[in-house]
Motif scaffolding. Structure first.
Motif, PDB file in Angstrom:
ATOM      1  N   LYS A   1       0.831  -1.209   0.000  1.00 14.16           N
ATOM      2  CA  LYS A   1       0.000   0.000   0.000  1.00 14.16           C
ATOM      3  C   LYS A   1       0.865   1.258   0.000  1.00 14.16           C
ATOM      4  N   ASN A   2       1.923   1.251   0.811  1.00  9.37           N
ATOM      5  CA  ASN A   2       2.826   2.407   0.849  1.00  9.37           C
ATOM      6  C   ASN A   2       3.546   2.592  -0.480  1.00  9.37           C
TER       7      ASN A   2
ATOM      8  N   ALA B   1       8.264   2.920 -17.345  1.00  2.34           N
ATOM      9  CA  ALA B   1       8.778   4.174 -16.798  1.00  2.34           C
ATOM     10  C   ALA B   1       7.759   5.284 -17.029  1.00  2.34           C
ATOM     11  N   GLN B   2       7.673   6.165 -16.051  1.00  2.00           N
ATOM     12  CA  GLN B   2       6.790   7.324 -16.192  1.00  2.00           C
ATOM     13  C   GLN B   2       7.565   8.590 -15.880  1.00  2.00           C
ATOM     14  N   ARG B   3       7.375   9.602 -16.731  1.00  4.51           N
ATOM     15  CA  ARG B   3       7.980  10.919 -16.540  1.00  4.51           C
ATOM     16  C   ARG B   3       6.867  11.945 -16.731  1.00  4.51           C
TER      17      ARG B   3
ATOM     18  N   ILE C   1       4.276   5.560  -5.543  1.00  4.60           N
ATOM     19  CA  ILE C   1       4.262   5.580  -7.002  1.00  4.60           C
ATOM     20  C   ILE C   1       3.203   6.555  -7.505  1.00  4.60           C
ATOM     21  N   ASN C   2       2.032   6.509  -6.888  1.00  3.90           N
ATOM     22  CA  ASN C   2       0.916   7.338  -7.316  1.00  3.90           C
ATOM     23  C   ASN C   2       1.216   8.825  -7.154  1.00  3.90           C
ATOM     24  N   ASN C   3       2.058   9.149  -6.178  1.00  6.88           N
ATOM     25  CA  ASN C   3       2.382  10.553  -5.913  1.00  6.88           C
ATOM     26  C   ASN C   3       3.704  10.992  -6.536  1.00  6.88           C
TER      27      ASN C   3
ATOM     28  N   VAL D   1      12.710   2.158  -8.953  1.00  8.08           N
ATOM     29  CA  VAL D   1      13.454   3.374  -8.614  1.00  8.08           C
ATOM     30  C   VAL D   1      12.575   4.573  -8.948  1.00  8.08           C
ATOM     31  N   TYR D   2      12.726   5.619  -8.165  1.00  2.00           N
ATOM     32  CA  TYR D   2      11.882   6.800  -8.359  1.00  2.00           C
ATOM     33  C   TYR D   2      12.621   7.837  -9.217  1.00  2.00           C
TER      34      TYR D   2
END
Length: 213
Positions: free
Chosen positions: A33-34, A63-65, A39-41, A194-195
């Motif tokens: 959940k965390n 990947a999202q940018r 990821i969502n934020n 990875v963020y």
């Protein structure tokens, strides 16, 4: 030092120990959940899944940018990318050095977010398990939507449980446990998160040509 002072000090130490125990237990819970919330934020992240067997070598990296999304898929020597840039969709075939431009045709690009959202709403059980000689904490969910399955055989009677394995707060593996009337299968997938997202993942190489329809 008086007996009263010693008693007070001992009481403080006990309270600190109890507080640390509760903090540790809190860290052990809700890691999926965390992870989903983080990821969502996050504006940038890269989520990779890899399964290698004697027959199949498969990897997918999402990947999202910001609003841009890149989905890289490797199967053996084949490498393709689905790229969504400002609602413009491209399909890149790296072996051929070609790409298709699908305009604003919509594709399912929020795969990780939607999959985690489907799972994290459910209850889970937790435990520990050794994988390749290392002990990991896991959270196991009923996976009704069968998200995260890559190659396991499933049918209408199959039930799926998915375990997410963590070292600290870092996800390391996902295991799908598929049960049906006549067999039980397990599929282990190595995972990294990875963020950040490499800008090169969101570019079509300049020497690639647009493929003819």
């Amino acid at each position: 030092m008086s007996k009263k002072a010693i008693a007070i000090i001992c009481g403080i130490i006990i309270l600190l120990i109890i507080a640390l125990v509760f903090i540790f237990k809190g860290e052990q819970k809700d890691r999926v959940k965390n992870m989903y919330n983080k990821i969502n934020n996050s504006n940038n992240f890269t989520f990779s899944m890899n399964e290698s067997t004697t027959e199949i070598d498969y990897k997918v990296a999402m990947a999202q940018r910001g609003e841009d999304v890149s989905i890289d898929m490797y199967s053996g020597e084949e490498h393709t990318t689905t790229l969504v840039l400002q609602n413009q969709t491209y399909f890149i075939m790296h072996n051929e050095k070609e790409y298709y431009d699908y305009g604003n045709e919509k594709v399912e690009s929020d795969i990780i977010k939607s999959s985690l959202k489907n799972i994290e709403k459910n209850e889970y059980i937790s435990g520990k398990e050794d994988i390749f000689g290392t002990t990991y904490y896991y959270e196991e969910y009923d996976n009704e939507d069968m998200d995260f399955i890559i190659f396991a055989n499933i049918n209408e009677s199959s039930s799926v449980k998915t375990r997410f394995y963590f070292k600290g707060n870092d996800i390391c593996y996902i295991k799908n446990i598929i049960s049906s009337e006549d067999e039980k299968q397990e599929e282990l997938i190595k995972v990294s998160l990875v963020y950040k997202a490499d800008d090169k993942l969101f570019e079509i190489p300049k020497d690639y040509a647009e493929a003819a329809e």
